[in-house]
Design a protein around this motif. Structure first.
Motif: not given
Length: 305
Positions: A137-138, A144-145, A255-256, A291-295
């Motif tokens: 999701l992250g 997408g962003g 991802a980060l 990024l917040w969701l990945v973290v």
């Protein structure tokens, strides 16, 4: 062992944390586009890519000579090192060729945005470790962003399929590098591993630069840009990235790297003087949320372990 050597050979969990290291690397990568903005027009982008590999290789060779001096030699898988070097060469050449064909905004979004998707799929297939739904999701939110930001900055009337394919190939090569390089830096010293990887990459890149970019024409300002790209935006960035990979999954590390557009966006405003469309702000917010969701997903993964 000196404190400097220890910091390059120990786990980043004991210092500022792997997430912070990778985000710092992404911020340095985000300065690449602005630095290229000041490169002379006669300097071929293929030569820019090859020469920055040379500069990065020299950076890591000198760093390894200092921080690894007197340390016992560690066994390294030469096949994996050569593979990583080839991946970096492919990424470098395809990225610059794709940017030239599809434009900076769209090409960068495809190359950097596709990297986490490739990394997640490769990790699931090769390492049998499927990233969590929160990670996906992250990642998809951030990608997408990034695409929204690229579309806001792009004035392409027709989709350059050739350039887009090259950028997607660049993203795949970068993801493959990250997965294999993680195994190398966990087992051996970061500086020594990267010295070999970037040396191979430079040797593979130079002949293609001479073939595709023609005779080398570099002015003093051109060398200044190349040195910055090689030493800071590549050497120091991949040093931080490699250390950070020791404390997280390779897919999360890739991802980060989506933090790169945040820096590029800020510099485009402050340095280049660009005025992006209002909806690029929405894309930027989506990148930050992703990024917040990945973290958070990485933190849950560590807690589970």
């Amino acid at each position: 062992m000196s404190s400097t050597t220890a910091s390059l050979t120990s786990s980043p969990r004991n210092t500022i944390g792997p997430v912070g290291l990778v985000l710092a690397a992404a911020m340095l990568w985000g300065t690449t586009g602005t630095a290229q903005h000041f490169a002379p027009a006669q300097l071929s982008p293929y030569w820019v890519g090859a020469l920055r590999m040379v500069m990065a290789a020299l950076f890591f060779v000198l760093l390894a000579a200092v921080v690894d001096k007197g340390q016992p030699r560690q066994p390294m898988n030469q096949v994996r090192i050569l593979f990583c070097g080839a991946c970096m060469a492919v990424y470098n050449l395809c990225f610059f060729a794709g940017i030239k064909a599809s434009g900076v905004a769209l090409g960068t979004a495809l190359a950097i945005g596709s990297g986490p998707i490739w990394a997640g799929l490769m990790q699931a297939v090769v390492q049998k470790r499927m990233p969590s739904p929160l990670w996906w999701l992250g990642t998809c939110t951030g990608v997408g962003g990034g695409i929204i930001m690229a579309l806001a900055a792009s004035n392409q009337q027709q989709l350059p399929w050739h350039g887009m394919a090259l950028c997607l190939l660049a993203g795949m090569a970068y993801a493959a590098y990250a997965l294999v390089n993680q195994a190398l830096v966990v087992q051996a010293r970061v500086a020594s591993v990267n010295a070999r990887v970037f040396a191979y990459s430079a040797l593979l890149s130079l002949p293609f630069a001479a073939w595709l970019g023609g005779p080398l024409q570099v002015s003093a300002s051109g060398w200044a840009v190349v040195m910055y790209l090689g030493v800071v935006a590549t050497g120091m960035a991949y040093l931080l990235f490699s250390i950070g990979l020791r404390g997280m999954s390779a897919a999360t590390g890739v991802a980060l790297s989506k933090a790169e557009p945040i820096t590029a966006f800020a510099l485009s405003l402050l340095v280049v003087g660009e005025r992006p469309a209002w909806w690029s702000i929405l894309g930027l917010m989506a990148v930050i949320a992703g990024l917040w969701l990945v973290v958070k997903a990485e933190q849950k993964n560590h807690d589970a372990v």
